[in-house]
Design an enzyme around this catalytic site. Sequence first.
Site, PDB file in Angstrom:
ATOM      1  N   GLY A 345       0.812  -1.207   0.000  1.00  0.00           N
ATOM      2  CA  GLY A 345       0.000   0.000   0.000  1.00  0.00           C
ATOM      3  C   GLY A 345       0.844   1.255   0.000  1.00  0.00           C
ATOM      4  O   GLY A 345       1.555   1.541  -0.944  1.00  0.00           O
ATOM      5  N   GLU A 388      -4.017   3.774   3.473  1.00  0.00           N
ATOM      6  CA  GLU A 388      -4.155   5.200   3.797  1.00  0.00           C
ATOM      7  C   GLU A 388      -5.283   5.819   2.976  1.00  0.00           C
ATOM      8  O   GLU A 388      -5.020   6.311   1.881  1.00  0.00           O
ATOM      9  CB  GLU A 388      -2.828   5.912   3.550  1.00  0.00           C
ATOM     10  CG  GLU A 388      -1.676   5.319   4.349  1.00  0.00           C
ATOM     11  CD  GLU A 388      -0.359   6.042   4.133  1.00  0.00           C
ATOM     12  OE1 GLU A 388      -0.361   7.217   3.704  1.00  0.00           O
ATOM     13  OE2 GLU A 388       0.681   5.440   4.380  1.00  0.00           O
ATOM     14  N   ASP A 457       4.290  13.580  10.037  1.00  0.00           N
ATOM     15  CA  ASP A 457       3.571  14.249   8.945  1.00  0.00           C
ATOM     16  C   ASP A 457       2.281  14.921   9.406  1.00  0.00           C
ATOM     17  O   ASP A 457       1.369  15.128   8.604  1.00  0.00           O
ATOM     18  CB  ASP A 457       3.252  13.267   7.805  1.00  0.00           C
ATOM     19  CG  ASP A 457       4.472  12.844   7.027  1.00  0.00           C
ATOM     20  OD1 ASP A 457       5.502  13.530   7.149  1.00  0.00           O
ATOM     21  OD2 ASP A 457       4.404  11.828   6.311  1.00  0.00           O
TER      22      ASP A 457
END
Length: 614
Positions: A345, A388, A457
């Site tokens: 992914g 995600e 992040d």
Amino acid sequence: MSRSGGRRALALAGALTIAAAGSAVVAPAAATAAAAVTATCTKTSDWGTGFEGKCTITNGTGTAISGWRLEFDLPSGTSIGATWDAKKSVSGDHYTFTDAGWNATIQAGGTASFGFNGTGSGWISGCTINGAACDGSGQPGGDTQAPSAPGNLRSTGKTATSVTLAWNAATDDVGVTAYDVYRGDTKAATVTGTSATVSGLSPDTTYTFTVRARDAAGNTSPASNAVSVTTDADDGNPDPGPSDRKIIGYFAEWGVYQRNYHVKNIDTSGSAAKLTHINYAFGNVQNGQCTIGDSYAAYDRFYSAAESVDGQADTWDSGALRGNFNQLRKLKKKYPHLKVLWSFGGWSWSGGFGQAARNPAAFADSCYRLVEDPRWADVFDGIDIDWEYPNACGATCDNSGPDAFRELMAALRQRFGPNNLVTAAITADASSGGKIDAADYGGAAQYVDWYLPMTYDFFGAFDADGPTAPHSPLTSYPGIPQEGFNSDAAIQKLKAKGVPASKLLLGIGFYGRGWTGVTQSAPGGSATGPAPGTYEQGIEDYKVLKDRCPATGTVGGTAYAHCGNQWWGYDTPATIGGKMNYVKNQGLAGSFFWELSGDTGNGELISAMRNGLG
């Protein structure tokens, strides 16, 4: 919006472009001269705004050459990106290409070629091969000056069976391309950097080492100073393994291209001994199935003896495993405690999970068959899922529902069974109604060995005008731009949803996020855009930032730096130490990081993690 995983995606997207185009570089067309080493370069394709080229180096001398170095300039507006069969370095408009290792030796009368992709309409000038003109003028002779001797050879570590050495770089009129490490009169290793680990030694034995530098023309320096090292005694007991807490590092598949980071670097940096697990990123998710990401990097790239973990070159035998997978196999043989998981992914490749969630059993079966492929089944100890995000938006938006993630993980556990690891990297957005609330992470916890909440992040120059904020705060602080965007908030929310602390790891970024146009030193300042980065605007590796923009303060348990008009947030060894204390105090399973190539050559950050966890 939480951007956990965004850095990976952007890096991945760039790497895929490199992989698809190939990777090599070129020299200008030139006439061949007798009794000289020459280079001829041509555009094999030209579409006006870009081109593909090929350079061929011809050894017109009567003896073999070992190593080559081609240099040239490009006009403004023209540049070379992807290259293959050569190593590239760039300084302004000046390009340097050296052999890829396996094509270093060119026999008398033989040739070696490499290729590249370029943008712009210009072409190269000032071409030299091994320090002499590419058309052979001024040869024979070419580069005849040997490098200086490497200085200050020293031992930086040892075990009962290995010695780690470091030295100061040699200098050369053209450039040093390799260092040969000698144990007595025997060549023990060849490296391109200024450190090496010599393995396969005997316990309680004294060895003497020297190092010689070599340039692309094969000129060899005098020996460095000699250093004698006595290996540790073997007490008959196995070396102590890592602590019970896990340290997991991501290895980015595409790092073997532009970053020139390979599995061997995990060993030579000292990281392999400190890791417990490696997550290999990423496999793709397509048509409801797990698929290969980059087959060339994964299992086909040829590794020379100098590039290989065990000093043995790959073979071209039919069916032989090469590439990263074979190097990981060798690394596991050298470090038997290491486990490797294949991660699927990531930001760019999460769009396929929605289709996979429609038939979780079929998806799980496809993943199992790929991970357990007989060609590399011994390499992997399980699977890691990086979706995600389930029932939320990342690069794309998913509407598979709040139960989809739980059902997917249940199917993976059933197919992979109790003896394989099943893990997942998940969102760390703990804001009210945020991404943690969008999926049943608590219900899925029974099927996973552990979760890796991506506690980095949170903030960055994707908000170009700021406010400035460190991208990986451990805790909230006055003025934080978004409540719920910090590591502790994510951990506490997941625990409240029923995820055991023993199944949670704390995420660390081995990089910083930064802005430019910033006048305020403290967090919360305005900006005009992302700061420049080596591979992507607004992002830079720790190994670069530590010297280029040293930390000037801390907030929320992490560090920030203001230098000139730039502002960066990143973790340092000191702030990582504080985060490891948090891991212990919270009873977490350990810590993980994105990703290995961001650390220094001697593993400063992973050492801080290992030291902090004990």
